[in-house]
Design an enzyme around this catalytic site. Structure first.
Site, PDB file in Angstrom:
ATOM      1  N   HIS A  51       0.917  -1.123   0.041  1.00 40.72           N
ATOM      2  CA  HIS A  51       0.048   0.020   0.156  1.00 40.72           C
ATOM      3  C   HIS A  51       0.736   1.150   0.128  1.00 40.72           C
ATOM      4  O   HIS A  51       2.159   1.293   0.376  1.00 40.72           O
ATOM      5  CB  HIS A  51      -1.010   0.221   1.267  1.00 40.72           C
ATOM      6  CG  HIS A  51      -0.302  -0.453   2.456  1.00 40.72           C
ATOM      7  ND1 HIS A  51       0.874   0.436   3.059  1.00 40.72           N
ATOM      8  CD2 HIS A  51      -0.598  -1.554   3.494  1.00 40.72           C
ATOM      9  CE1 HIS A  51       1.061  -0.032   4.291  1.00 40.72           C
ATOM     10  NE2 HIS A  51       0.211  -1.025   4.570  1.00 40.72           N
TER      11      HIS A  51
HETATM   12  P1  TYD Z   1      -2.491  -3.558   7.354  1.00 41.69           P
HETATM   13  O1  TYD Z   1      -2.418  -2.210   6.995  1.00 41.69           O
HETATM   14  O2  TYD Z   1      -3.174  -4.561   6.197  1.00 41.69           O
HETATM   15  O3  TYD Z   1      -1.082  -4.098   7.720  1.00 41.69           O
HETATM   16  P2  TYD Z   1       0.330  -4.003   6.853  1.00 41.69           P
HETATM   17  O4  TYD Z   1       0.833  -2.759   6.943  1.00 41.69           O
HETATM   18  O5  TYD Z   1       1.157  -4.860   7.819  1.00 41.69           O
HETATM   19  O6  TYD Z   1       0.057  -4.523   5.577  1.00 41.69           O
HETATM   20  O7  TYD Z   1      -3.171  -3.736   8.725  1.00 41.69           O
HETATM   21  C1  TYD Z   1      -3.763  -4.823   9.248  1.00 41.69           C
HETATM   22  C2  TYD Z   1      -4.986  -4.631  10.091  1.00 41.69           C
HETATM   23  O8  TYD Z   1      -4.961  -3.788  11.186  1.00 41.69           O
HETATM   24  C3  TYD Z   1      -6.204  -3.994   9.427  1.00 41.69           C
HETATM   25  O9  TYD Z   1      -7.501  -4.686   9.687  1.00 41.69           O
HETATM   26  C4  TYD Z   1      -6.376  -2.641   9.703  1.00 41.69           C
HETATM   27  C5  TYD Z   1      -5.771  -2.679  11.305  1.00 41.69           C
HETATM   28  N1  TYD Z   1      -4.973  -1.581  11.662  1.00 41.69           N
HETATM   29  C6  TYD Z   1      -5.472  -0.713  12.506  1.00 41.69           C
HETATM   30  O10 TYD Z   1      -6.635  -0.731  12.979  1.00 41.69           O
HETATM   31  N2  TYD Z   1      -4.698   0.512  12.844  1.00 41.69           N
HETATM   32  C7  TYD Z   1      -3.477   0.651  12.285  1.00 41.69           C
HETATM   33  O11 TYD Z   1      -2.964   1.412  12.814  1.00 41.69           O
HETATM   34  C8  TYD Z   1      -2.951  -0.275  11.353  1.00 41.69           C
HETATM   35  C9  TYD Z   1      -1.396  -0.134  10.716  1.00 41.69           C
HETATM   36  C10 TYD Z   1      -3.576  -1.428  11.007  1.00 41.69           C
END
Ligand code: TYD
Length: 136
Positions: A51
């Site tokens: 992302h």
């Molecule tokens: P995600 O963005 O997919 O993680 P990565 O950056 O490792 O790919 O986030 C995983 C899950 O956690 C998703 O359901 C969103 C949640 N999340 C939050 O609630 N708050 C946050 O600050 C972050 C980074 C993720």
């Protein structure tokens, strides 16, 4: 230029008891830290991230273990190794990032310049490119 990704080496306050690393907002970290989260228990073959963030800047630190971060600014890609607990990577807004090759003991500490807002995440690579990448 709207910002580059780069490694930051934090000073280690070591003595015969071990090491201590301090990361202070707007001092060691080039933004005001609004959010802290950490990632662990990801297998070696997992790719996280995938992302870009419209607004958020990050610093990622492998406080335990190792991982790699591939940063894509829409034009070129660069891979950074996070392999020491006093090394961080600074990620500006609007770069596409992938974190991968996690060691079993990897704990990836993530410092962010914003509170969580899912709407500022871009999770589709073609949409990211259509927005102009880092040069938006
Ligand atoms: P995600 O963005 O997919 O993680 P990565 O950056 O490792 O790919 O986030 C995983 C899950 O956690 C998703 O359901 C969103 C949640 N999340 C939050 O609630 N708050 C946050 O600050 C972050 C980074 C993720």
């Amino acid at each position: 230029m709207k910002g580059e990704s780069y490694l930051i080496e934090f000073s280690q306050k070591g003595d015969d008891r071990g090491n201590l690393v301090v990361v202070e907002s707007l001092c060691d970290i080039p933004f005001d830290i609004k959010r802290v989260f950490y990632i662990y228990g990801s297998d070696r073959d997992v790719i996280r991230g995938n992302h870009a963030n419209r607004e958020t800047e990050f610093v990622l630190i492998n406080v335990s273990g190792t991982s790699k971060v591939c940063v894509d600014d829409g034009v070129s890609k660069k891979v950074f190794d996070l392999n020491r607990p006093h090394i961080g990577i600074y990620l500006p807004r609007m770069v596409w990032k992938e974190m991968y090759d996690f060691s079993p003991d990897s704990v990836l500490l993530c410092l962010a310049s914003t509170k969580y807002d899912p709407d500022e995440y871009i999770r589709n690579y073609d949409e990211y490119l259509s927005l102009g990448g880092l040069e938006r």
